[in-house]
Design an enzyme around this catalytic site. Structure first.
Site, mmCIF file in Angstrom:
data_model
loop_
_atom_site.group_PDB
_atom_site.id
_atom_site.type_symbol
_atom_site.label_atom_id
_atom_site.label_comp_id
_atom_site.label_asym_id
_atom_site.label_seq_id
_atom_site.Cartn_x
_atom_site.Cartn_y
_atom_site.Cartn_z
ATOM 1 N N GLN A 144 -9.637 -6.900 -10.331
ATOM 2 C CA GLN A 144 -9.988 -5.682 -9.738
ATOM 3 C C GLN A 144 -9.754 -4.473 -10.643
ATOM 4 O O GLN A 144 -10.548 -3.394 -10.892
ATOM 5 C CB GLN A 144 -9.654 -5.521 -8.559
ATOM 6 C CG GLN A 144 -10.055 -4.114 -7.714
ATOM 7 C CD GLN A 144 -9.775 -4.164 -6.307
ATOM 8 O OE1 GLN A 144 -10.630 -4.252 -5.658
ATOM 9 N NE2 GLN A 144 -8.547 -3.399 -6.184
ATOM 10 N N LYS B 291 -1.746 -6.657 -7.821
ATOM 11 C CA LYS B 291 -2.340 -7.861 -7.036
ATOM 12 C C LYS B 291 -3.577 -8.391 -7.491
ATOM 13 O O LYS B 291 -3.730 -9.685 -7.703
ATOM 14 C CB LYS B 291 -1.830 -8.020 -5.527
ATOM 15 C CG LYS B 291 -1.949 -9.538 -4.927
ATOM 16 C CD LYS B 291 -1.261 -9.488 -3.719
ATOM 17 C CE LYS B 291 -2.387 -9.106 -2.564
ATOM 18 N NZ LYS B 291 -3.236 -10.070 -2.529
ATOM 19 N N ASP B 292 -4.591 -7.502 -7.351
ATOM 20 C CA ASP B 292 -5.857 -7.707 -7.892
ATOM 21 C C ASP B 292 -6.047 -7.216 -9.354
ATOM 22 O O ASP B 292 -6.500 -6.356 -9.653
ATOM 23 C CB ASP B 292 -6.878 -7.237 -6.765
ATOM 24 C CG ASP B 292 -8.247 -7.969 -7.146
ATOM 25 O OD1 ASP B 292 -8.382 -8.415 -8.097
ATOM 26 O OD2 ASP B 292 -9.042 -7.865 -6.091
ATOM 27 N N HIS C 172 0.795 -0.987 0.342
ATOM 28 C CA HIS C 172 -0.051 0.088 0.026
ATOM 29 C C HIS C 172 0.820 1.338 -0.079
ATOM 30 O O HIS C 172 0.632 2.241 -0.683
ATOM 31 C CB HIS C 172 -0.692 -0.194 1.338
ATOM 32 C CG HIS C 172 -1.893 -1.028 1.395
ATOM 33 N ND1 HIS C 172 -1.822 -1.956 2.272
ATOM 34 C CD2 HIS C 172 -3.132 -1.297 0.555
ATOM 35 C CE1 HIS C 172 -2.786 -2.825 2.071
ATOM 36 N NE2 HIS C 172 -3.645 -2.217 1.149
HETATM 37 O O1 PAF Z 1 -8.413 -3.533 -3.169
HETATM 38 C C1 PAF Z 1 -8.898 -3.181 -1.966
HETATM 39 O O2 PAF Z 1 -8.513 -2.918 -0.952
HETATM 40 C C2 PAF Z 1 -10.445 -2.966 -2.045
HETATM 41 O O3 PAF Z 1 -11.083 -3.760 -2.833
HETATM 42 C C3 PAF Z 1 -10.898 -1.330 -2.552
HETATM 43 C C4 PAF Z 1 -10.328 -1.294 -4.081
HETATM 44 C C5 PAF Z 1 -10.212 -0.545 -1.536
HETATM 45 C C6 PAF Z 1 -12.236 -1.440 -2.369
HETATM 46 O O4 PAF Z 1 -12.860 -1.701 -1.138
#
Ligand code: PAF
Length: 279
Positions: free
Chosen positions: A153, A149-150, A37
């Site tokens: 997403q 990583k996702d 992060h």
């Molecule tokens: O990747 C994440 O941590 C979550 O899916 C996100 C994008 C913050 C949405 O809640």
């Protein structure tokens, strides 16, 4: 670092910056922050004038109530980490600030929400896009930063941005790994020492898929990876797929422009995902 819990106050503050021509970068998170992060915050800081990070454990993206209940929430440690990397703004809303009772709406994400993660976590990407849309509406960032990583997403959010013609650039940032290859994840803290070792099977498989890409056909790479994971102690494989990196459809040929290998597995009770761009 300025901390806001109200949408109204946050958007008022950001409006004053936008009026001065400042470029806003946004890093949405669910907290339990790690170096992965922080690397997003650092990339955002290099590319924008003001970095907003949100911490919100979004209930609508969890299929399993137990998973939501046990999701780590070390808020004091998170704030200290954000201060260390000079994050400018933290948005820390309560659930009622983001959701008004029983909301019934969805976004047409098409096949993207039914494949890979979607097969194992139905509704997950509806929850993700709901909250990311709400957060984008408040922050109205110029650029938003998400981890590779996702991978799915990122694709799903790009699809949402396209559907709503949102004026935000989505930036996908590299996966951060521990020295032994394990992809950093907030869920890693749930792994026992022996599971932590077993979990290495995921990154090992992805690396060997990439290493063997030039010498083996896709079907063989797929079969080798599946059989390695199925025979790995402590690993319960959900899927391993080699996909077109643009569409996420199963790769049919090595000639496709971009290819990505994606894996999801349970190690003990912890569900992990990982991926690698192989071409
Ligand atoms: O990747 C994440 O941590 C979550 O899916 C996100 C994008 C913050 C949405 O809640």
């Amino acid at each position: 670092m300025k901390v806001f819990t109200s949408k109204h106050e946050l958007s008022g503050y950001l409006d004053t910056l936008k009026e001065k021509g400042k470029i806003i970068g946004f890093v949405p998170t669910m907290g339990a922050l790690h170096q992965g992060h922080l690397s997003l915050i650092e990339i955002a800081a290099r590319n924008t004038d003001c970095v907003v990070c949100s911490i919100f454990v979004n209930p609508t993206q969890f299929n399993d109530p137990e998973d939501l209940a046990k999701y780590p929430r070390p808020i004091d440690a998170d704030i200290a980490m954000l201060e260390q990397v000079n994050c400018d703004v933290l948005f820390l809303p309560a659930v009622q600030e983001m959701y008004s009772g029983d909301e019934q709406w969805s976004i047409d994400l098409g096949y993207l929400e039914r494949i890979l993660e979607g097969r194992f976590r139905p509704g997950h990407y509806q929850g993700v896009t709901q909250i990311v849309k709400k957060l984008f509406d408040v922050v109205q960032p110029n650029k938003a930063f998400f981890g590779q990583k996702d991978f799915q997403q990122v694709k799903v959010i790009m699809k949402m941005v396209e559907l709503y013609s949102m004026p935000v650039e989505i930036v996908m940032c590299p996966i951060l790994r521990e020295e032994d290859g394990l992809a950093m994840s907030s869920r890693n803290i749930h792994l026992s020492p022996s599971e932590r070792v077993e979990a290495l099977a995921l990154s090992k498989t992805l690396n060997s898929t990439r290493e063997n890409f030039a010498i083996k056909p896709i079907s063989q790479l797929q079969q080798d990876a599946e059989s390695f994971l199925q025979n790995s102690e402590g690993v319960e494989l959900e899927y391993f797929e080699i996909c077109n990196a643009e569409t996420l459809m199963p790769a049919e040929s090595k000639d496709e422009a971009g290819l990505v290998a994606l894996v999801a597995a349970k190690v003990g009770r912890t569900r992990l995902i990982d991926n690698i761009i192989i071409k």
